[in-house]
Design a protein around this motif. Structure first.
Motif, PDB file in Angstrom:
ATOM      1  N   GLU A 268      13.976  17.416   4.403  1.00 60.32           N
ATOM      2  CA  GLU A 268      12.788  17.555   5.243  1.00 60.32           C
ATOM      3  C   GLU A 268      12.852  18.831   6.076  1.00 60.32           C
ATOM      4  OE1 GLU A 268      11.922  13.988   7.448  1.00 60.32           O
ATOM      5  OE2 GLU A 268      12.435  12.696   5.752  1.00 60.32           O
ATOM      6  N   ILE A 269      13.226  19.909   5.421  1.00 56.42           N
ATOM      7  CA  ILE A 269      13.275  21.219   6.064  1.00 56.42           C
ATOM      8  C   ILE A 269      11.927  21.905   5.893  1.00 56.42           C
ATOM      9  CG2 ILE A 269      14.303  23.529   5.987  1.00 56.42           C
ATOM     10  CD1 ILE A 269      16.923  22.262   5.146  1.00 56.42           C
ATOM     11  N   ASP A 270      11.290  22.294   6.994  1.00 55.85           N
ATOM     12  CA  ASP A 270      10.101  23.141   6.928  1.00 55.85           C
ATOM     13  C   ASP A 270      10.538  24.574   6.656  1.00 55.85           C
ATOM     14  OD1 ASP A 270       8.870  20.827   7.745  1.00 55.85           O
ATOM     15  OD2 ASP A 270       7.888  21.700   9.501  1.00 55.85           O
ATOM     16  N   ILE A 271       9.715  25.299   5.925  1.00 59.94           N
ATOM     17  CA  ILE A 271      10.006  26.688   5.573  1.00 59.94           C
ATOM     18  C   ILE A 271       8.992  27.608   6.256  1.00 59.94           C
ATOM     19  CG2 ILE A 271      10.178  28.366   3.695  1.00 59.94           C
ATOM     20  CD1 ILE A 271      12.370  26.274   3.625  1.00 59.94           C
ATOM     21  N   CYS A 272       9.468  28.722   6.793  1.00 54.76           N
ATOM     22  CA  CYS A 272       8.581  29.744   7.350  1.00 54.76           C
ATOM     23  C   CYS A 272       8.743  31.033   6.560  1.00 54.76           C
ATOM     24  CB  CYS A 272       8.894  29.994   8.829  1.00 54.76           C
ATOM     25  SG  CYS A 272       7.820  31.248   9.577  1.00 54.76           S
ATOM     26  N   VAL A 273       7.675  31.460   5.912  1.00 54.51           N
ATOM     27  CA  VAL A 273       7.700  32.752   5.229  1.00 54.51           C
ATOM     28  C   VAL A 273       7.245  33.833   6.202  1.00 54.51           C
ATOM     29  CG1 VAL A 273       7.316  31.731   2.974  1.00 54.51           C
ATOM     30  CG2 VAL A 273       5.348  32.453   4.318  1.00 54.51           C
ATOM     31  N   CYS A 274       7.749  35.037   5.987  1.00 53.64           N
ATOM     32  CA  CYS A 274       7.433  36.179   6.865  1.00 53.64           C
ATOM     33  C   CYS A 274       7.079  37.367   5.973  1.00 53.64           C
ATOM     34  CB  CYS A 274       8.623  36.511   7.762  1.00 53.64           C
ATOM     35  SG  CYS A 274       9.193  35.142   8.794  1.00 53.64           S
ATOM     36  N   PRO A 275       5.909  37.332   5.352  1.00 55.46           N
ATOM     37  CA  PRO A 275       5.633  38.282   4.274  1.00 55.46           C
ATOM     38  C   PRO A 275       5.475  39.730   4.714  1.00 55.46           C
ATOM     39  CG  PRO A 275       3.676  36.981   4.767  1.00 55.46           C
ATOM     40  CD  PRO A 275       4.801  36.376   5.544  1.00 55.46           C
ATOM     41  N   MET A 276       5.011  39.967   5.939  1.00 52.18           N
ATOM     42  CA  MET A 276       4.716  41.358   6.294  1.00 52.18           C
ATOM     43  C   MET A 276       5.985  42.199   6.281  1.00 52.18           C
ATOM     44  SD  MET A 276       1.469  41.386   8.854  1.00 52.18           S
ATOM     45  CE  MET A 276       2.294  40.997  10.373  1.00 52.18           C
ATOM     46  N   GLY A 277       7.002  41.772   6.998  1.00 54.59           N
ATOM     47  CA  GLY A 277       8.247  42.523   7.009  1.00 54.59           C
ATOM     48  C   GLY A 277       8.989  42.448   5.694  1.00 54.59           C
ATOM     49  N   LEU A 279       7.829  42.096   2.615  1.00 55.23           N
ATOM     50  CA  LEU A 279       7.237  42.954   1.594  1.00 55.23           C
ATOM     51  C   LEU A 279       7.707  44.401   1.746  1.00 55.23           C
ATOM     52  CD1 LEU A 279       3.558  41.647   1.508  1.00 55.23           C
ATOM     53  CD2 LEU A 279       5.163  41.626  -0.404  1.00 55.23           C
ATOM     54  N   MET A 280       7.962  44.804   2.978  1.00 50.60           N
ATOM     55  CA  MET A 280       8.361  46.191   3.234  1.00 50.60           C
ATOM     56  C   MET A 280       9.857  46.405   3.047  1.00 50.60           C
ATOM     57  SD  MET A 280       7.706  48.505   6.634  1.00 50.60           S
ATOM     58  CE  MET A 280       6.042  48.891   6.112  1.00 50.60           C
ATOM     59  N   LEU A 281      10.687  45.450   3.478  1.00 48.56           N
ATOM     60  CA  LEU A 281      12.117  45.690   3.590  1.00 48.56           C
ATOM     61  C   LEU A 281      12.949  45.149   2.446  1.00 48.56           C
ATOM     62  CD1 LEU A 281      12.753  44.931   7.373  1.00 48.56           C
ATOM     63  CD2 LEU A 281      12.473  47.151   6.285  1.00 48.56           C
ATOM     64  N   VAL A 282      12.471  44.121   1.754  1.00 43.41           N
ATOM     65  CA  VAL A 282      13.320  43.382   0.823  1.00 43.41           C
ATOM     66  C   VAL A 282      12.866  43.614  -0.608  1.00 43.41           C
ATOM     67  CG1 VAL A 282      14.279  41.132   0.257  1.00 43.41           C
ATOM     68  CG2 VAL A 282      13.621  41.635   2.611  1.00 43.41           C
ATOM     69  N   GLY A 283      13.847  43.821  -1.503  1.00 40.47           N
ATOM     70  CA  GLY A 283      13.541  43.952  -2.926  1.00 40.47           C
ATOM     71  C   GLY A 283      13.602  45.386  -3.385  1.00 40.47           C
ATOM     72  N   ASP A 284      14.803  45.832  -3.795  1.00 35.78           N
ATOM     73  CA  ASP A 284      14.970  47.226  -4.193  1.00 35.78           C
ATOM     74  C   ASP A 284      14.703  47.458  -5.678  1.00 35.78           C
ATOM     75  OD1 ASP A 284      15.724  47.984  -1.616  1.00 35.78           O
ATOM     76  OD2 ASP A 284      17.796  47.408  -1.983  1.00 35.78           O
ATOM     77  N   GLY A 285      15.029  46.486  -6.504  1.00 38.36           N
ATOM     78  CA  GLY A 285      14.902  46.665  -7.943  1.00 38.36           C
ATOM     79  C   GLY A 285      13.526  46.299  -8.456  1.00 38.36           C
ATOM     80  N   PRO A 286      13.236  46.678  -9.680  1.00 35.75           N
ATOM     81  CA  PRO A 286      11.913  46.369 -10.241  1.00 35.75           C
ATOM     82  C   PRO A 286      11.755  44.898 -10.617  1.00 35.75           C
ATOM     83  CG  PRO A 286      13.270  47.466 -11.883  1.00 35.75           C
ATOM     84  CD  PRO A 286      14.061  47.488 -10.612  1.00 35.75           C
ATOM     85  N   THR A 287      12.863  44.172 -10.808  1.00 31.37           N
ATOM     86  CA  THR A 287      12.803  42.757 -11.193  1.00 31.37           C
ATOM     87  C   THR A 287      13.760  41.958 -10.326  1.00 31.37           C
ATOM     88  OG1 THR A 287      12.377  43.431 -13.465  1.00 31.37           O
ATOM     89  CG2 THR A 287      12.989  41.137 -13.103  1.00 31.37           C
TER      90      THR A 287
END
Length: 412
Positions: A268-277, A279-287
């Protein structure tokens, strides 16, 4: 003192077809329908505008807010490394006056944009000690008539390598913090399990909610969220733990993602997404491409409560932002490809009733008997709220008008 009764005439509610009157009294929603004016009462003509629950920002770093103009230079190439380096440099030279000024402006922005409750992470570690927490605990009390602020004791630095860190967190929880925070990502990989163990033990000992930054990167081998969920159930903390970011969910294959999501549902863990930051900071590779929303549709389909938070505003982690949950919701829709009216409404819930549940505050929506924490918009559709269509919003806290914002255009 209780505010005078307030009657809002001709407002549209999210779950009703036509306009209704809403009476607020003693800080609560007293009646909804075709209502007579009872004197003495303040009357607001909504003119068919949308009346919704107040926004809740469930994940915001208030001590860093609005520090962007004064950041030191960095030679770091990776944005996360640069942000961590600048964070250490900036908080080492915090002054009460600087922190008070920036946090007060952040609170003003939040209230003006319709935020009724703000869960604010505050760094508690050997670099800054408890100095920021003390300042923000004072500001929380001074602004209680405008907004409810929850303070999270957030260990931005390691709590495994520094044996004094758990003691400092314990002290924070008796000195003003409402929630225990955590971030296993800051540890070396072999130490992440120990980080979670320390958090679970301390949350149980101090009888406080736990809110953990989890799986920040798009590394498919990172499974801290699953480990947190398993420990939550084992420790008897089911329903009392929250997790933010959870970006690695996007990198898992379908069977692994389903396994982690089921563990989250069971705990019963609620999840909070934080898309603005993210989208900018995370994910260096194409896949994988990285959308910053942690398999949003899969989480919602599993019945998990998902909220969306602003995370950072105009600081070393994110140079933009206005502390406006409507903006967060719009970016969440884009990142999650939530385009239909039904999906847009789901995302709006992520910054209102879902976010309220995440923060552990009443999440009844606009119902008789619910707290009169509301926002009145001059626009009539949720999509217009999210696109910041020209118009006005009015913030109501415990039945009293406390702020607002106007958006307009002009030509010659």
């Amino acid at each position: 003192m209780a505010p005078d009764p307030l009657l809002i005439r001709g407002a549209r509610l999210l779950d009703r077809a036509g306009p209704v009157d809403v009476r607020l009294e003693n800080g609560l929603i007293a009646a909804i329908g075709d209502l007579p004016a009872v004197s003495p009462a303040q009357v607001i003509d909504a003119e068919g505008g949308l009346l919704t629950p107040a926004f809740v920002d469930p994940h915001f770093h208030i001590d860093k807010a609005l520090s962007f103009p004064h950041l030191p230079p960095t030679a770091r190439d990776h944005p996360v490394d640069a942000a961590l380096e600048r964070t250490r440099q900036v908080k080492a030279r915090y002054t009460p006056e600087d922190l008070t000024a920036r946090a007060t402006e952040a609170i003003r922005l939040a209230v003006g944009h319709g935020v009724g409750t703000l869960r604010a992470h505050v760094d508690v570690d050997p670099v800054g000690g408890l100095s920021a927490l003390r300042v923000l605990a004072d500001l929380r009390e001074r602004h209680r008539h405008l907004i409810d602020i929850q303070l999270v004791a957030f260990p931005q630095e390691s709590i495994v390598r520094d044996p004094a860190a758990p003691r400092l967190l314990r002290e924070a929880l008796v000195s003003g913090a409402d929630v225990l925070g955590g971030a296993p990502d800051v540890e070396e990989p072999p130490d992440r399990a120990r980080h979670l163990d320390l958090l679970i033990d301390l949350a149980g000992e101090m009888d406080v909610p736990l809110d953990v930054h989890c799986d920040y990167s798009y590394d498919p081998g990172q499974r801290d969220l699953e480990a947190l969920a398993r420990r939550t159930v084992k420790a008897g903390l089911t329903g009392r733990v929250r997790a933010g970011h959870c970006c690695a969910l996007d990198a898992y294959d379908a069977p692994a993602a389903a396994e982690v999501i089921e563990a989250v549902r069971e705990a019963e863990i609620d999840i909070c997404v934080c898309p603005m930051g993210n989208l900018m900071l995370v994910g260096d590779g194409p896949t994988p491409p990285g959308r910053g929303v942690a398999r949003l549709k899969d989480l919602l389909a599993a019945g998990i409560t998902v909220a969306a938070g602003g995370d950072n505003v105009h600081d070393m982690w994110f140079p933009f932002g206005r502390l406006d949950p409507a903006e967060v919701a719009m970016v969440t829709c884009v990142a999650g490809r939530m385009w239909s009216e039904r999906q847009i409404r789901q995302v709006f819930d992520m910054v209102t009733v879902n976010a309220a549940h995440y923060a552990g505050v009443p999440s009844d929506g606009v119902r008789v008997g619910a707290p009169a924490d509301l926002v009145l918009f001059s626009v009539t559709r949720v999509a217009d709220v999210l696109r910041n269509a020209p118009g006005r919003r009015t913030t109501i806290k415990r039945g009293r008008v406390v702020g607002g914002a106007d958006s307009s255009v002009w030509t010659e």
